[in-house]
Enzyme design. Structure first.
Site, PDB file in Angstrom:
ATOM      1  N   THR A  15       0.829  -1.202   0.000  1.00  0.00           N
ATOM      2  CA  THR A  15       0.000   0.000   0.000  1.00  0.00           C
ATOM      3  C   THR A  15       0.865   1.254   0.000  1.00  0.00           C
ATOM      4  OG1 THR A  15      -1.443  -1.291   1.446  1.00  0.00           O
ATOM      5  CG2 THR A  15      -2.021   1.021   1.136  1.00  0.00           C
ATOM      6  N   ARG A  19       7.964  -2.519   2.520  1.00  0.00           N
ATOM      7  CA  ARG A  19       8.061  -2.544   3.980  1.00  0.00           C
ATOM      8  C   ARG A  19       8.352  -3.961   4.440  1.00  0.00           C
ATOM      9  NH1 ARG A  19       3.316   0.651   6.841  1.00  0.00           N
ATOM     10  NH2 ARG A  19       4.026   2.236   5.387  1.00  0.00           N
ATOM     11  N   SER A 110       6.455   3.869   8.568  1.00  0.00           N
ATOM     12  CA  SER A 110       5.288   4.577   9.108  1.00  0.00           C
ATOM     13  C   SER A 110       5.054   4.289  10.585  1.00  0.00           C
ATOM     14  CB  SER A 110       4.077   4.206   8.248  1.00  0.00           C
ATOM     15  OG  SER A 110       2.971   4.969   8.612  1.00  0.00           O
ATOM     16  N   HIS A 111       3.925   3.690  10.901  1.00  0.00           N
ATOM     17  CA  HIS A 111       3.530   3.474  12.298  1.00  0.00           C
ATOM     18  C   HIS A 111       3.983   2.117  12.816  1.00  0.00           C
ATOM     19  CE1 HIS A 111       0.784   2.020   9.348  1.00  0.00           C
ATOM     20  NE2 HIS A 111       0.400   1.102  10.204  1.00  0.00           N
ATOM     21  N   LYS A 123      10.210   4.188   0.181  1.00  0.00           N
ATOM     22  CA  LYS A 123       9.311   4.441  -0.936  1.00  0.00           C
ATOM     23  C   LYS A 123       9.821   5.613  -1.749  1.00  0.00           C
ATOM     24  CE  LYS A 123       5.783   7.356   1.155  1.00  0.00           C
ATOM     25  NZ  LYS A 123       4.345   7.567   1.246  1.00  0.00           N
ATOM     26  N   ASP A 274       2.090   9.729  13.932  1.00  0.00           N
ATOM     27  CA  ASP A 274       2.781   8.434  13.887  1.00  0.00           C
ATOM     28  C   ASP A 274       4.276   8.555  13.597  1.00  0.00           C
ATOM     29  OD1 ASP A 274       2.719   9.096  11.193  1.00  0.00           O
ATOM     30  OD2 ASP A 274       2.379   7.028  10.560  1.00  0.00           O
ATOM     31  N   ASP A 276       6.268   8.464  11.004  1.00  0.00           N
ATOM     32  CA  ASP A 276       6.767   9.389   9.980  1.00  0.00           C
ATOM     33  C   ASP A 276       5.926  10.658   9.877  1.00  0.00           C
ATOM     34  OD1 ASP A 276       4.653   7.843   8.969  1.00  0.00           O
ATOM     35  OD2 ASP A 276       5.289   8.164   6.903  1.00  0.00           O
ATOM     36  N   ASP A 278       2.734  11.340   9.277  1.00  0.00           N
ATOM     37  CA  ASP A 278       1.635  11.618   8.343  1.00  0.00           C
ATOM     38  C   ASP A 278       0.259  11.281   8.909  1.00  0.00           C
ATOM     39  OD1 ASP A 278       2.114   8.908   8.180  1.00  0.00           O
ATOM     40  OD2 ASP A 278       2.154   8.813   5.985  1.00  0.00           O
ATOM     41  N   ARG A 279       0.191  10.343   9.864  1.00  0.00           N
ATOM     42  CA  ARG A 279      -1.119  10.008  10.449  1.00  0.00           C
ATOM     43  C   ARG A 279      -1.431  10.900  11.637  1.00  0.00           C
ATOM     44  NH1 ARG A 279      -2.337   3.610  10.464  1.00  0.00           N
ATOM     45  NH2 ARG A 279      -1.811   3.281   8.286  1.00  0.00           N
ATOM     46  N   THR A 341      -7.810   2.134  -1.164  1.00  0.00           N
ATOM     47  CA  THR A 341      -6.965   2.451  -0.017  1.00  0.00           C
ATOM     48  C   THR A 341      -5.537   2.789  -0.458  1.00  0.00           C
ATOM     49  OG1 THR A 341      -8.285   1.053   1.391  1.00  0.00           O
ATOM     50  CG2 THR A 341      -6.015   1.436   2.084  1.00  0.00           C
ATOM     51  N   GLU A 360      -8.448   9.214   4.843  1.00  0.00           N
ATOM     52  CA  GLU A 360      -8.662   7.783   4.987  1.00  0.00           C
ATOM     53  C   GLU A 360      -9.066   7.487   6.424  1.00  0.00           C
ATOM     54  OE1 GLU A 360      -6.189   5.061   2.435  1.00  0.00           O
ATOM     55  OE2 GLU A 360      -4.652   6.334   3.276  1.00  0.00           O
ATOM     56  N   GLU A 361      -9.802   6.385   6.583  1.00  0.00           N
ATOM     57  CA  GLU A 361     -10.239   5.991   7.923  1.00  0.00           C
ATOM     58  C   GLU A 361      -9.060   5.647   8.826  1.00  0.00           C
ATOM     59  OE1 GLU A 361      -9.546   2.657   8.759  1.00  0.00           O
ATOM     60  OE2 GLU A 361      -8.744   2.442   6.729  1.00  0.00           O
ATOM     61  N   SER A 362      -7.915   5.355   8.217  1.00  0.00           N
ATOM     62  CA  SER A 362      -6.745   4.919   8.966  1.00  0.00           C
ATOM     63  C   SER A 362      -5.941   6.109   9.492  1.00  0.00           C
ATOM     64  CB  SER A 362      -5.870   4.072   8.063  1.00  0.00           C
ATOM     65  OG  SER A 362      -5.588   4.787   6.870  1.00  0.00           O
ATOM     66  N   LYS A 373      -0.563  12.444   3.280  1.00  0.00           N
ATOM     67  CA  LYS A 373      -1.383  12.844   4.418  1.00  0.00           C
ATOM     68  C   LYS A 373      -0.467  13.570   5.388  1.00  0.00           C
ATOM     69  CE  LYS A 373      -1.046   8.074   5.928  1.00  0.00           C
ATOM     70  NZ  LYS A 373      -1.463   6.896   5.168  1.00  0.00           N
TER      71      LYS A 373
HETATM   72  C1  G1P Z   1      -2.870   1.020   5.816  1.00  0.00           C
HETATM   73  C2  G1P Z   1      -4.139   1.836   5.831  1.00  0.00           C
HETATM   74  C3  G1P Z   1      -4.216   2.723   4.603  1.00  0.00           C
HETATM   75  C4  G1P Z   1      -2.958   3.593   4.523  1.00  0.00           C
HETATM   76  C5  G1P Z   1      -1.720   2.716   4.604  1.00  0.00           C
HETATM   77  C6  G1P Z   1      -0.455   3.555   4.673  1.00  0.00           C
HETATM   78  O1  G1P Z   1      -2.838   0.192   4.687  1.00  0.00           O
HETATM   79  O2  G1P Z   1      -5.275   1.006   5.901  1.00  0.00           O
HETATM   80  O3  G1P Z   1      -5.368   3.498   4.668  1.00  0.00           O
HETATM   81  O4  G1P Z   1      -2.939   4.313   3.332  1.00  0.00           O
HETATM   82  O5  G1P Z   1      -1.774   1.900   5.763  1.00  0.00           O
HETATM   83  O6  G1P Z   1      -0.417   4.375   5.782  1.00  0.00           O
HETATM   84  P1  G1P Z   1      -3.275  -1.347   4.729  1.00  0.00           P
HETATM   85  O7  G1P Z   1      -2.440  -2.026   5.786  1.00  0.00           O
HETATM   86  O8  G1P Z   1      -4.720  -1.379   5.125  1.00  0.00           O
HETATM   87  O9  G1P Z   1      -3.027  -1.831   3.341  1.00  0.00           O
HETATM   88 ZN    ZN Z   2       2.778   7.059   8.559  1.00  0.00          ZN
END
Ligand code: G1P
Ligand code: ZN
Length: 540
Positions: A15, A19, A110-111, A123, A274, A276, A278-279, A341, A360-362, A373
């Protein structure tokens, strides 16, 4: 210098880039293989500028040293790097745009947890500042499987702590303060005077950087520029293992902040970002704002903010994100786009001016100011709205629901499921979809059931298999999706949503409000039988 490398079959970006566990990244030539594969897929990079930075996790600096030498050997003219190798993802996006760079390399998982046994990621972002589109990531992946050599210059270790410029071979290396340009952009967008006055009036905030990259950004922006007290800052010193914690701003990993915000001693406002940066997590005194609601509320109020005073052109949300934003778009008479997503799908819509805000919901929220983000942006947007409206976050949310109705929303994650079990579940459900349409489950009729595909309206590209959707006649939805960011086994996510109109019960407990749909989701998928799990690993 030309080095031989072997092709890897496991370098498929998910996504959000590649990673993997640190142990995988530490394999000989593994990182080099991927970086060269990226460079091999980029035309006309000679003499151009590349932005490089990361979230500061273990292996960050080492990876940056390698990336610099490879950028030199591959003909880039200049690299711009955040001091000590730090750049938040949104700041990297901004720097690419600001410097009209060719692209950027962002080192982050990321997180996901950091440290010696944690995760690492890389990336590539393109010249608009956003993540490489699917076409490019597919090409990079193909390349990783056949590549045989990479190019790297030999030169001394670059001291990333020294701000300034040097030239080695034909490469100019500039080390910059990671915060300065980004902070300037924030000042352009938001009404700093109004926010400053709010802090001066006694408004209290707690901001948790989760030992990650946003610490220095928060200190400069919230304290130095906006006058918030130093008590505002929680865990604002970046560390290579994020203090041993999981830098994921959700109610599980930011539990302390959540409990504080729900307590008698709660400050006015709480937020976290988070690994990096962005969240974002937004919690008002006595109220957690879901990311889906946050997107809708920000979209409805964005015109109150200096940088958006002319209103918004449209809104985009990822498919599993609740439909709360759709109601705002309707009311404003602007289009709403539903994308798969992953932030990369917003890029074209932003570039084309079709949308101003997306989320995004995340826990991802952002706007057309960058192409990622942006956690600090979301916090500032909330602060700016609170300062203008002179209301608490709770009042703002309640007013919003009283006007638009409320989309109750929850997400269940079943993590680290064996891959074959997860695949079997998704395949079985997919095959069953057609037979579900028209059925009544506990008195509510299923109107549509399909596998989501997205036709990008700007470039016409098609992305298929982006999640299984079960839509009910009353507007409720259940969505099943496999995560593309996990590093162990498979994660299945179930997203559940129900709409309650403005004159209905808008103050229920979410899990209670969704109980019936949760039961339906479990029985339709047989998730517990097929995975052997009696409950999800995380509920958000
Ligand atoms: C998850 C989140 C998605 C976000 C991505 C990167 O991806 O659900 O919204 O863009 O992390 O931060 P997923 O693990 O669901 O593929
Ligand atoms: Zn992140």
């Amino acid at each position: 210098m030309k080095m031989s490398t072997k092709a890897y079959n496991d370098q498929k970006p998910g996504t959000s880039g590649l990673r993997k566990k640190i142990s995988v990244f530490k394999q000989k030539n593994y990182l080099e293989n991927y970086i060269q594969s990226i460079f091999d897929c980029l035309n006309n990079k000679q003499g151009k500028t590349l932005i490089i930075g990361g979230d500061g996790r273990y292996f960050n600096e080492k990876a940056i040293q390698i990336a610099i030498k490879m950028a030199a050997a591959n003909g880039f003219g200049k690299v711009i790097i955040g001091q000590n190798g730090l750049l938040s993802t949104p700041a990297a996006s901004h720097l690419i745009r600001h410097n009209k760079a060719f692209g950027g390399i962002i080192l982050s998982a990321s997180h996901n947890p950091g440290g010696e046994n944690g995760d690492f990621g890389i990336k590539y972002n393109i010249s608009n500042g956003g993540p490489a589109p699917q076409k490019l990531t597919d090409a990079i992946y193909k390349r990783t499987q056949i590549i045989e050599e990479y190019f790297i210059d030999e030169f001394k270790f670059i001291d990333l702590s020294n701000i300034g410029s040097t030239k080695i071979n034909n490469l100019e290396i500039e080390i910059i303060n990671p915060v300065t340009d980004y902070a300037f952009l924030m000042e352009e967008l938001f009404d700093f005077e109004a926010i400053k006055a709010m802090f001066q009036g006694g408004f209290e905030m707690r901001f948790d950087a989760m030992h990650a990259v946003n610490g220095p950004y928060a200190e400069q922006i919230f304290c130095d520029m906006l006058g918030a007290s130093k008590e505002t800052l929680l865990n604002c010193t970046p560390s290579t293992n994020f203090g041993g914690f999981h830098p994921d701003p959700n109610l599980v990993h930011a539990k302390e902040l959540y409990e504080l915000m729900m307590s008698k001693n709660a400050p006015d406002f709480g937020a976290a970002t988070d690994g990096d940066g962005d969240r974002n997590l937004i919690i008002g005194r006595g109220i957690f704002i879901t990311p889906s609601d946050s997107l809708a509320i920000l979209a409805a109020n964005l015109h109150l903010i200096k940088g958006y005073k002319n209103g918004i052109s449209g809104i985009a949300r990822s498919m599993p994100t609740s439909m709360a934003a759709d109601r705002v778009a309707d009311a404003l008479g602007v289009p709403i786009y539903e994308t798969p997503t992953g932030w990369k799908f917003f890029g074209n819509l932003l570039d084309d001016g079709r949308i101003t805000i997306c989320g995004e919901e995340s826990a991802g929220t952002g706007s057309n100011h960058v192409r990622e983000k942006d956690g600090i942006w979301a916090v500032l947007a909330w602060l700016n709205i609170l300062a203008v409206k002179k209301q608490s976050a709770k009042q703002v949310a309640n007013e919003h629901w009283a006007k638009f109705g409320r989309n109750y929303y929850t997400r269940f994650d079943y993590e680290e499921i064996e891959l074959d079990k997860a695949n079997k579940l998704m395949k079985r459900l997919n095959e069953k979809l057609d037979s579900l349409v028209g059925n009544e489950e506990e008195g509510i009729k299923i109107s549509t059931a399909d596998s989501f595909s997205y036709h990008d309206p700007v470039d016409g590209s098609l992305s298929e298999n982006q999640g299984l959707r079960i839509l009910f006649e009353n507007g409720s939805r259940i969505i099943f999706r496999m995560s593309g960011t996990g590093t162990i086994g498979a994660t299945i996510r179930i997203y559940i949503e129900r709409f309650e109109p403005a004159d209905g019960e808008i103050n229920l407990d979410t899990q209670v409000a969704l109980k019936q749909l949760i039961d339906i989701a479990k029985s339709i998928s047989d998730i517990e039988e097929l995975t052997g799990r009696d409950k999800p690993s995380v509920i958000t």
